[in-house]
Structures are given as structure tokens and as C-alpha cells.
Design an enzyme around this catalytic site. Sequence first.
Site, PDB file in Angstrom:
ATOM      1  N   LYS A 173       1.002  -1.470   0.008  1.00 29.67           N
ATOM      2  CA  LYS A 173       0.222   0.032   0.091  1.00 29.67           C
ATOM      3  C   LYS A 173       0.983   1.130  -0.073  1.00 29.67           C
ATOM      4  O   LYS A 173       1.543   1.786   0.849  1.00 29.67           O
ATOM      5  CB  LYS A 173      -0.806   0.111   1.039  1.00 29.67           C
ATOM      6  CG  LYS A 173      -2.261   0.582   1.147  1.00 29.67           C
ATOM      7  CD  LYS A 173      -2.112   2.167   0.847  1.00 29.67           C
ATOM      8  CE  LYS A 173      -1.703   2.948   1.910  1.00 29.67           C
ATOM      9  NZ  LYS A 173      -1.522   4.451   1.673  1.00 29.67           N
ATOM     10  N   CYS A 281      13.828  10.853   6.551  1.00 30.86           N
ATOM     11  CA  CYS A 281      13.910  10.391   7.772  1.00 30.86           C
ATOM     12  C   CYS A 281      15.287  10.286   8.473  1.00 30.86           C
ATOM     13  O   CYS A 281      15.295  10.386   9.585  1.00 30.86           O
ATOM     14  CB  CYS A 281      13.277   9.117   8.116  1.00 30.86           C
ATOM     15  SG  CYS A 281      14.052   7.865   7.352  1.00 30.86           S
TER      16      CYS A 281
HETATM   17  P1  NAD Z   1       2.411   9.136   7.055  1.00 28.78           P
HETATM   18  O1  NAD Z   1       2.603   8.454   8.447  1.00 28.78           O
HETATM   19  O2  NAD Z   1       1.324  10.118   6.778  1.00 28.78           O
HETATM   20  O3  NAD Z   1       1.969   8.053   6.041  1.00 28.78           O
HETATM   21  C1  NAD Z   1       2.586   6.867   5.836  1.00 28.78           C
HETATM   22  C2  NAD Z   1       1.649   5.927   5.262  1.00 28.78           C
HETATM   23  O4  NAD Z   1       0.485   5.734   6.133  1.00 28.78           O
HETATM   24  C3  NAD Z   1       1.004   6.185   4.069  1.00 28.78           C
HETATM   25  O5  NAD Z   1       0.887   5.051   3.252  1.00 28.78           O
HETATM   26  C4  NAD Z   1      -0.475   6.509   4.355  1.00 28.78           C
HETATM   27  O6  NAD Z   1      -1.375   6.385   3.333  1.00 28.78           O
HETATM   28  C5  NAD Z   1      -0.927   5.785   5.571  1.00 28.78           C
HETATM   29  N1  NAD Z   1      -1.734   6.781   6.661  1.00 28.78           N
HETATM   30  C6  NAD Z   1      -1.645   8.101   6.666  1.00 28.78           C
HETATM   31  N2  NAD Z   1      -2.607   8.307   7.615  1.00 28.78           N
HETATM   32  C7  NAD Z   1      -3.208   7.070   8.003  1.00 28.78           C
HETATM   33  C8  NAD Z   1      -4.142   6.730   9.196  1.00 28.78           C
HETATM   34  N3  NAD Z   1      -4.722   7.694   9.539  1.00 28.78           N
HETATM   35  N4  NAD Z   1      -4.403   5.556   9.121  1.00 28.78           N
HETATM   36  C9  NAD Z   1      -3.673   4.441   8.533  1.00 28.78           C
HETATM   37  N5  NAD Z   1      -2.966   4.937   7.625  1.00 28.78           N
HETATM   38  C10 NAD Z   1      -2.529   6.184   7.351  1.00 28.78           C
HETATM   39  O7  NAD Z   1       3.835   9.353   6.790  1.00 28.78           O
HETATM   40  P2  NAD Z   1       4.415  10.301   5.231  1.00 28.78           P
HETATM   41  O8  NAD Z   1       4.034  12.003   5.416  1.00 28.78           O
HETATM   42  O9  NAD Z   1       3.743   9.633   4.077  1.00 28.78           O
HETATM   43  O10 NAD Z   1       5.858  10.072   5.408  1.00 28.78           O
HETATM   44  C11 NAD Z   1       6.740  11.024   6.159  1.00 28.78           C
HETATM   45  C12 NAD Z   1       6.794  10.413   7.632  1.00 28.78           C
HETATM   46  O11 NAD Z   1       7.634   9.060   7.330  1.00 28.78           O
HETATM   47  C13 NAD Z   1       7.965  11.219   8.341  1.00 28.78           C
HETATM   48  O12 NAD Z   1       7.369  11.022   9.849  1.00 28.78           O
HETATM   49  C14 NAD Z   1       9.250  10.472   8.250  1.00 28.78           C
HETATM   50  O13 NAD Z   1      10.400  10.587   9.367  1.00 28.78           O
HETATM   51  C15 NAD Z   1       8.594   9.068   8.180  1.00 28.78           C
HETATM   52  N6  NAD Z   1       9.710   8.071   7.706  1.00 28.78           N
HETATM   53  C16 NAD Z   1      10.660   7.417   8.414  1.00 28.78           C
HETATM   54  C17 NAD Z   1      11.526   6.448   8.049  1.00 28.78           C
HETATM   55  C18 NAD Z   1      12.197   5.607   9.053  1.00 28.78           C
HETATM   56  O14 NAD Z   1      12.925   4.709   8.128  1.00 28.78           O
HETATM   57  N7  NAD Z   1      12.209   5.699  10.123  1.00 28.78           N
HETATM   58  C19 NAD Z   1      11.808   6.434   6.747  1.00 28.78           C
HETATM   59  C20 NAD Z   1      11.022   7.317   5.769  1.00 28.78           C
HETATM   60  C21 NAD Z   1       9.968   8.168   6.215  1.00 28.78           C
END
Ligand code: NAD
Length: 495
Positions: A173, A281
Site C-alpha cells: 500500500k 527520515c
Molecule cells: P504518514 O504517516 O502520513 O503516511 C505513511 C503511510 O500511512 C501512508 O501509506 C499513508 O497512506 C498511511 N496513513 C496515513 N494516515 C493514516 C491513518 N490515519 N491510518 C492509517 N494509515 C495512514 O507519513 P508520510 O507523511 O507519508 O511520510 C513521512 C513520515 O515518514 C515522516 O515522519 C518520516 O520521518 C517518516 N519516515 C520514516 C522512515 C524511517 O525509516 N524511520 C523512513 C521514511 C519516512
Amino acid sequence: MTVVMHFINGAQVANSSNRTGKVFNPALGQVIREVALAETKDAKAAIQAAQDAFPSWRDTSLTKRQQIMFNFREILNASKEELAAIVTQEHGKTLPDALGEVTRGLEVVEYATAMASHLKGSYSESVSTSIDVYSIKQPLGVVGIISPFNFPAMVPMWFFPIAIAAGNTVVLKPSEKNPSAAIWMAEKLKEAGLPDGVFNVLQGDKVAVDELLTNKVVQAISFVGSTPIAKYVYETGTAHGKRVQALGGAKNHMLVLPDADLDLVADSAINAGFGSAGERCMAISVVVAVEPIADELVAKIQSRMATLKVGDGTRNCDMGPLVTKEHRDKVASYIEIAIADKATVVVDGRGITVDGDANGFWLGPTLIDNVPTSSRVYKDEIFGPVLAVVRVSSYEEGLELINNGAYGNGTAIFTNDGGAARRFQNEVEVGMIGINVPIPVPVAYYSFGGFKSSLFGDTKAHGAQGVHFFTREKTITSRWLDPSHGGINLGFPQN
Ligand code: NAD
């Protein structure tokens, strides 16, 4: 307007409803296509396809599974510019940066081509008379991967090459902000010879995620995204009996000791703070300067910032736009917070001149000095091109600051003192550490993941921990009787 669809059972499939999301080109500030937002019914169809494909994929020889992964590696390597262009178009990062992302993903594919070696079990002969013990690693079944917007190609590739080569079937997803890279990869996996149903793409939002988290067929979830959602995914998935690794947000510090090479530090702070517009990240968002070097270091960073070109990622620029208007506005609002909290805004990225369309989601590199640690500029994950500087008087004060943070993803120390660096790697409570390296992203054969609010679950991505996550071990105790052996014995064997 075209709608990016699901990829289920080897073909692109339309949604069961007309619920869609908008996909932007952030450099133009325009909607370029739409994306299907799955209903529960669509999610069930993707999971069903993966379930149906599992028995024969699990029984496909390791040699064949490796060959398909190798074919995918060759196709990906030959056409990586195509995938990078898709990433740039829907994410905004520059083309060289997008190519870098694809290359890091490719390295995990290469790691997965050696799955036969990674899956080798162990064997102990004659642990007791005529008894041998051995272990085998088997796939779990259907696994779900949920990925964020900031690495639409690399983050899925942290997981699916290993999951697939180990014999699992997958439902990915992707982020609804940039869904096309996943479809491109699904088509290329098919071209590589992957049987239908082994890799499926489910487009969507919370509806799709919730079905993956609760459906009994799904055995494991690999999630990457923001901390609140990671925590939700971990708690919901584990409450439904699944194995979950949920990688969350970050706030990465760079500790600069007074003996460091300040030119190297300034270059590194620029690269790690503003690369990919800070939407990484592993970005450095706080420089912790141990006095008396802060004034000199801030001046060096500031002078380098003046040379950065911001613009359309397809042009010759250093940094692209932010992913959406809402995100750009949120990141920019931290500059006002900094002013209110009496920090020093050294470089204000608002209103900069860009080499791109006026409607793009622009924010230039921003440098904020003397940030109080009580300020939200220091505490929040901003996820944009905003670099904070905090001044401390000693190594100990800097270390304490880092260890008191909510996140523990990445950190770096810059010093010419080997003993200090060694002490830091021992004392800092962070999962990935750079020593004179600003973005210490582990290579594919090591594992990626942090501590505290940066990782829920105990298993990191790729490398040996990735193989461990996508397999379960059976330990077999076997006796083939020697014709002369026998008799009743109710105790544990003693010899
Ligand atoms: P996000 O949490 O908004 O979304 C991530 C995923 O979750 C997406 O596929 C999204 O559709 C889904 N999602 C969003 N809201 C949801 C909900 N309420 N319920 C269920 N699923 C939901 O993150 P983003 O904005 O796409 O990405 C940025 C974030 O990811 C930053 O916080 C970054 O630090 C983090 N990140 C972490 C790493 C790591 O390795 N730790 C790597 C890359 C990004």
C-alpha cells in the site's frame, strides 16, 4: 484525468467505487492525475490474490525465486532513469536524488538475489544417540507493506525483494501522494517472470491500511511513516496477532566537537539538512555545536546556503519543492514559531527566487540559530528544509540533549578525536550513527532502523533482520533408529 489503479493478480484493476485522491506535481503545483482510494472490498481482493498465489510460490525452488529477483535487478538497473523520473514528477526531489533513491533500493534487490545463502539453516548431528537437530526458515504467507511519500521507490524496496525471495506474497500500500512508482515496479516484476498474485499493489488511505491490519490472512506488516501512525499500526497489527515492524519519524542531531574540520561539517550539514528538501527520515535537522565554534560554523553554513539553487527537480537545481502546499505551509510556519520563541533566523527560506513554476510548493533552505530546546522548532519533526542550531558548552551536554529526545533514528558526530567518537557510539541512544558521516543510512546487508519513537517492534528493515522478519524458524529433532537401538525410557535422554 487518468486514475492510478491497483495492481492485483498480475493486472491493473479499477477501484470498486469512484473514491479518488489527487496526485500533484509539486514543482508545478498542479494535479497531474488521480489515484484510486480502495474500499475494504478492494483490499480484500488484493489480499485474496496474494493468498491464492502463496502455496505455489512458497514451493517454487529457491533457485527460481532468486533468478526472478535477478531478472528484476537487471530490468531495474537498465531502466532506473524511468523510475527516477516518476519519483521526481510526483515527489519533487531532483532527478539525481531520485536516481540515488532507486540505487539504494536496487542494492536491497541485489541482497535478495542471494536469498539461498541467507536462508541456510543449521544442523547438529548426534545431539543425543541417533538424534540430529536442525533448523529451517520458512516464509510467513501474505505480508503487507505500507510506505510513506518521501521514498516511493526505495522504501517499498527495503522490504518486498526480501519478502518475495523468501517465499512470501505481498500487498504493497504505497503513499497516496505518489502512487505511480509502485505500479511501475509491479509491471517490471511481472516482466521479470514473477507469477501473478505474488506482488500486488493496493492504492488507498486508512481504509486500505485498516483492512491489512485486521485481516486474518495477513501475517506481517512492514510500515514506514510518521510516528503517530506507526504507533497505531503497531498496536492494531499486533492486537490482531500479526508480526509488525513500524518505522516512525525522526529528529536527527549532528554533534560537532570543537576539534572537528568545520568545512567538512558545514558541507555535511548542508547536504544532510537540505537534500530532498529535508524530507528524509535521516535528514539532519539539529546541529549541536559545542562552543566555542558555533559562530564560525554558522557563518560557514550560511555562506554555503547562498549558493544553493532551488527549483524544478528536472532542471539543474540542488533542491526541489515540498510535497504538498499544506506541508509547505506547515513547514514555513515554524519560521514564525522560531521568531516568537526568540531564536535567530539567520536565513529565511520564504519568498526565495526559484528556477521553476511560480505555483510550485516552494520553500528555500532556512537556518535558525540559538534555538531554545523548549521551542517546537527543536522538538517537532518538521520534515522540511529547516536546519536548527543549538549551542552547548560540552560533549556531555550535547549527548544528554540527544539522549533526552523522543526519537532515536539517526545521529552523527563530527570530530577528529577517535576516543570521543568511540565513546559517543557507545553512549548515544540512537539506532544509526555516523562518525564524520552525516547521513548514516546502512547498506542493504546491514539493517535499517532506529530506537524509541522511531521504531515500534524489535526488528529493523533489510539485512539479516529483514530476512528474520519475513521468515519463521522450525527446529526439528529427528531420530532414525539404528536397528540395534530401542527400549522404554521416560526421562530426557542423557547421552
Ligand atoms: P504518514 O504517516 O502520513 O503516511 C505513511 C503511510 O500511512 C501512508 O501509506 C499513508 O497512506 C498511511 N496513513 C496515513 N494516515 C493514516 C491513518 N490515519 N491510518 C492509517 N494509515 C495512514 O507519513 P508520510 O507523511 O507519508 O511520510 C513521512 C513520515 O515518514 C515522516 O515522519 C518520516 O520521518 C517518516 N519516515 C520514516 C522512515 C524511517 O525509516 N524511520 C523512513 C521514511 C519516512
